[in-house]
Design a protein around this motif. Structure first.
Motif, mmCIF file in Angstrom:
data_model
loop_
_atom_site.group_PDB
_atom_site.id
_atom_site.type_symbol
_atom_site.label_atom_id
_atom_site.label_comp_id
_atom_site.label_asym_id
_atom_site.label_seq_id
_atom_site.Cartn_x
_atom_site.Cartn_y
_atom_site.Cartn_z
ATOM 1 N N SER A 46 7.360 -7.289 9.421
ATOM 2 C CA SER A 46 6.206 -5.971 8.626
ATOM 3 C C SER A 46 5.988 -7.409 7.813
ATOM 4 O O SER A 46 6.748 -8.157 7.477
ATOM 5 N N GLN A 47 4.952 -7.418 7.212
ATOM 6 C CA GLN A 47 4.213 -8.322 7.036
ATOM 7 C C GLN A 47 2.894 -7.763 6.265
ATOM 8 O O GLN A 47 1.668 -7.170 6.046
ATOM 9 N N VAL A 70 2.401 -11.084 1.816
ATOM 10 C CA VAL A 70 4.110 -10.681 0.892
ATOM 11 C C VAL A 70 4.769 -11.071 2.267
ATOM 12 O O VAL A 70 4.514 -10.876 3.291
ATOM 13 N N ARG A 71 5.766 -12.143 1.879
ATOM 14 C CA ARG A 71 6.450 -12.445 3.338
ATOM 15 C C ARG A 71 7.719 -10.664 3.436
ATOM 16 O O ARG A 71 7.949 -9.844 2.859
ATOM 17 N N ASN A 72 7.994 -11.328 5.229
ATOM 18 C CA ASN A 72 8.917 -10.389 5.174
ATOM 19 C C ASN A 72 10.379 -9.464 5.076
ATOM 20 O O ASN A 72 10.949 -10.841 4.131
ATOM 21 N N GLY A 73 10.434 -8.894 4.633
ATOM 22 C CA GLY A 73 11.584 -8.018 3.511
ATOM 23 C C GLY A 73 12.414 -8.683 1.993
ATOM 24 O O GLY A 73 12.871 -8.736 1.282
ATOM 25 N N GLU A 74 10.929 -9.889 1.410
ATOM 26 C CA GLU A 74 10.525 -10.062 0.453
ATOM 27 C C GLU A 74 10.635 -9.535 -0.586
ATOM 28 O O GLU A 74 9.548 -8.118 -0.237
ATOM 29 N N ILE A 198 8.403 -0.581 4.799
ATOM 30 C CA ILE A 198 7.598 -1.488 3.069
ATOM 31 C C ILE A 198 7.619 -0.043 2.128
ATOM 32 O O ILE A 198 8.336 0.828 2.211
ATOM 33 N N SER A 228 16.650 -3.819 3.445
ATOM 34 C CA SER A 228 16.059 -5.311 3.733
ATOM 35 C C SER A 228 14.535 -4.451 4.017
ATOM 36 O O SER A 228 13.464 -5.394 4.655
ATOM 37 N N SER A 229 13.820 -3.322 2.731
ATOM 38 C CA SER A 229 12.841 -3.746 2.732
ATOM 39 C C SER A 229 11.211 -4.316 2.577
ATOM 40 O O SER A 229 12.286 -4.792 1.186
ATOM 41 N N THR A 230 10.599 -4.196 3.119
ATOM 42 C CA THR A 230 9.716 -4.924 1.746
ATOM 43 C C THR A 230 9.164 -4.627 0.874
ATOM 44 O O THR A 230 8.662 -3.477 0.938
#
Length: 387
Positions: A46-47, A70-74, A198, A228-230
């Protein structure tokens, strides 16, 4: 993932100011079956990227040449006042509107022309947008049905999620029979129950009172860590953004003013707008005293210092330690404001007025209007921002 002809369609029509749902129109042609491996791969990859995106309504550009990753898991929060373009950014990412120019990438693939129901995202609206005629359990079951999950697995997943959001005993209630905080939990649970890579949050705590907002901030933070969803969140609440975010994007008039971690944004704002919008700031544009700083003031900037960085004492009190590293000025108290855990002072120094904020504690001296006081601060706490 199957092609468009076999995809389930779920279209949610949002009113013009995005404050709620007017109509829900669901058309299920065929269901989509996602394996655990596919879901896991989506989370890992995911990104999100906005590539020079502009969204215009006639001659008015709500978002202008936006570039953002937007970073993965951010957990990324888009913060700004009304009209700044933050909600438009979220609607573009959700697929409810299309960009006028530029591109949006998810996991490296363009989604600018991909409808919302194909983007595999969980969404929580400001008004929660729960189905009013369905029970809590049926609200949570709906996205699982759309993904073709069998009844046994759906029931198990719903039980786990209801327990996770502390609503295990309320599954048979309708949304109208729940409090605001409980409805918020249902909305979060529905958005997360299918493990979307996401998660989009549109002013998620705007309808709650202060105590519930603080409680739900902790809940959202915990759920983000667990799933841990973005996550991309839109809000105008500065405290909410500082509490929840890994990074914050501050927007003004359709453009990004500054992007950084909460600590860096608050401590080192680059513009006057960011300094004033994210907390309080004393802007020392033309102070009536000679300002001292550890660094040379860059050209075209103004000085700024946060109110909590300033110490206030009686004018006759002994000097603080490290006096060689501090600047002191004397003034007169204009006003005292008690705010529970803190107390604010407006202190006049010639033609300038500085705001001072200190935490309330036992044994503190309280200064009243008209009293002479001394203010001092570390020279290293002075910042310089673009006007």
């Amino acid at each position: 993932m199957e092609d468009d002809e076999t995809a389930a369609q779920c279209v949610i029509l949002v009113d013009s100011d995005h404050s709620g749902v007017l109509t829900v129109n669901v058309q299920a042609r065929k269901t989509i079956s996602l394996s655990q491996d596919e879901v896991g791969d989506s989370i890992v990859q995911s990104q999100i990227q906005f590539c020079d995106v502009t969204k215009s309504y006639g001659q008015v550009a709500a978002v202008k040449e936006l570039s953002l990753s937007v970073r993965n898991g951010e957990f990324l929060t888009i913060l700004g006042p009304s009209g700044s373009g933050k909600t438009t950014v979220l609607m573009l990412l959700a697929g409810f509107i299309a960009p006028s120019s530029g591109d949006i990438l998810i996991r490296g693939k363009s989604v600018a022309a991909v409808p919302s129901y194909r983007r595999d995202q969980g969404i929580v609206f400001q008004s929660y947008a729960l189905f009013p005629h369905l029970t809590v359990r049926r609200n949570l079951e709906f996205p699982l049905e759309m993904r073709g999950m069998n009844a046994t697995e759906r029931g198990s997943r719903i039980d786990q999620m209801l327990d996770r959001v502390h609503l295990a005993d309320l599954g048979c209630r309708l949304p109208s029979q729940l409090s605001g905080g409980q409805q918020q939990r249902v909305a979060l649970a529905r958005a997360l129950i299918a493990d979307p890579p996401i998660l989009l949050l549109d002013e998620p705590l705007g309808a709650l009172d202060r105590n519930l907002r603080e409680q739900m901030q902790g809940e959202i933070k915990s759920l983000h860590k667990e799933f841990s969803s973005t996550t991309v969140c839109v809000t105008h609440d500065q405290e909410e953004a500082l509490t929840l975010s890994d990074r914050i994007v501050v927007m003004c008039a359709g453009r990004i003013e500054q992007t950084d971690t909460p600590e860096a944004l608050y401590d080192r704002p680059t513009t006057r707008f960011v300094a004033n919008f994210l907390g309080e700031a004393n802007i020392l544009e033309n102070p009536c005293f000679r300002l001292e700083s550890d660094v040379l003031q860059p050209g075209g900037t103004v000085a700024m210092i946060r109110p909590e960085r300033i110490c206030i004492t009686a004018a006759t009190a002994p000097r603080q330690a490290e006096a060689d590293r501090r600047q002191s000025v004397e003034g007169t108290v204009d006003d005292t404001i008690y705010a529970g855990s803190s107390r604010k002072y407006r202190v006049r120094i010639g033609s300038s007025v500085l705001t001072v904020r200190e935490h309330v504690g036992s044994g503190q001296q309280i200064f009243r209007s008209g009293e002479n006081v001394r203010l001092d601060w570390l020279r290293s706490d002075v910042r310089f921002v673009a006007p």
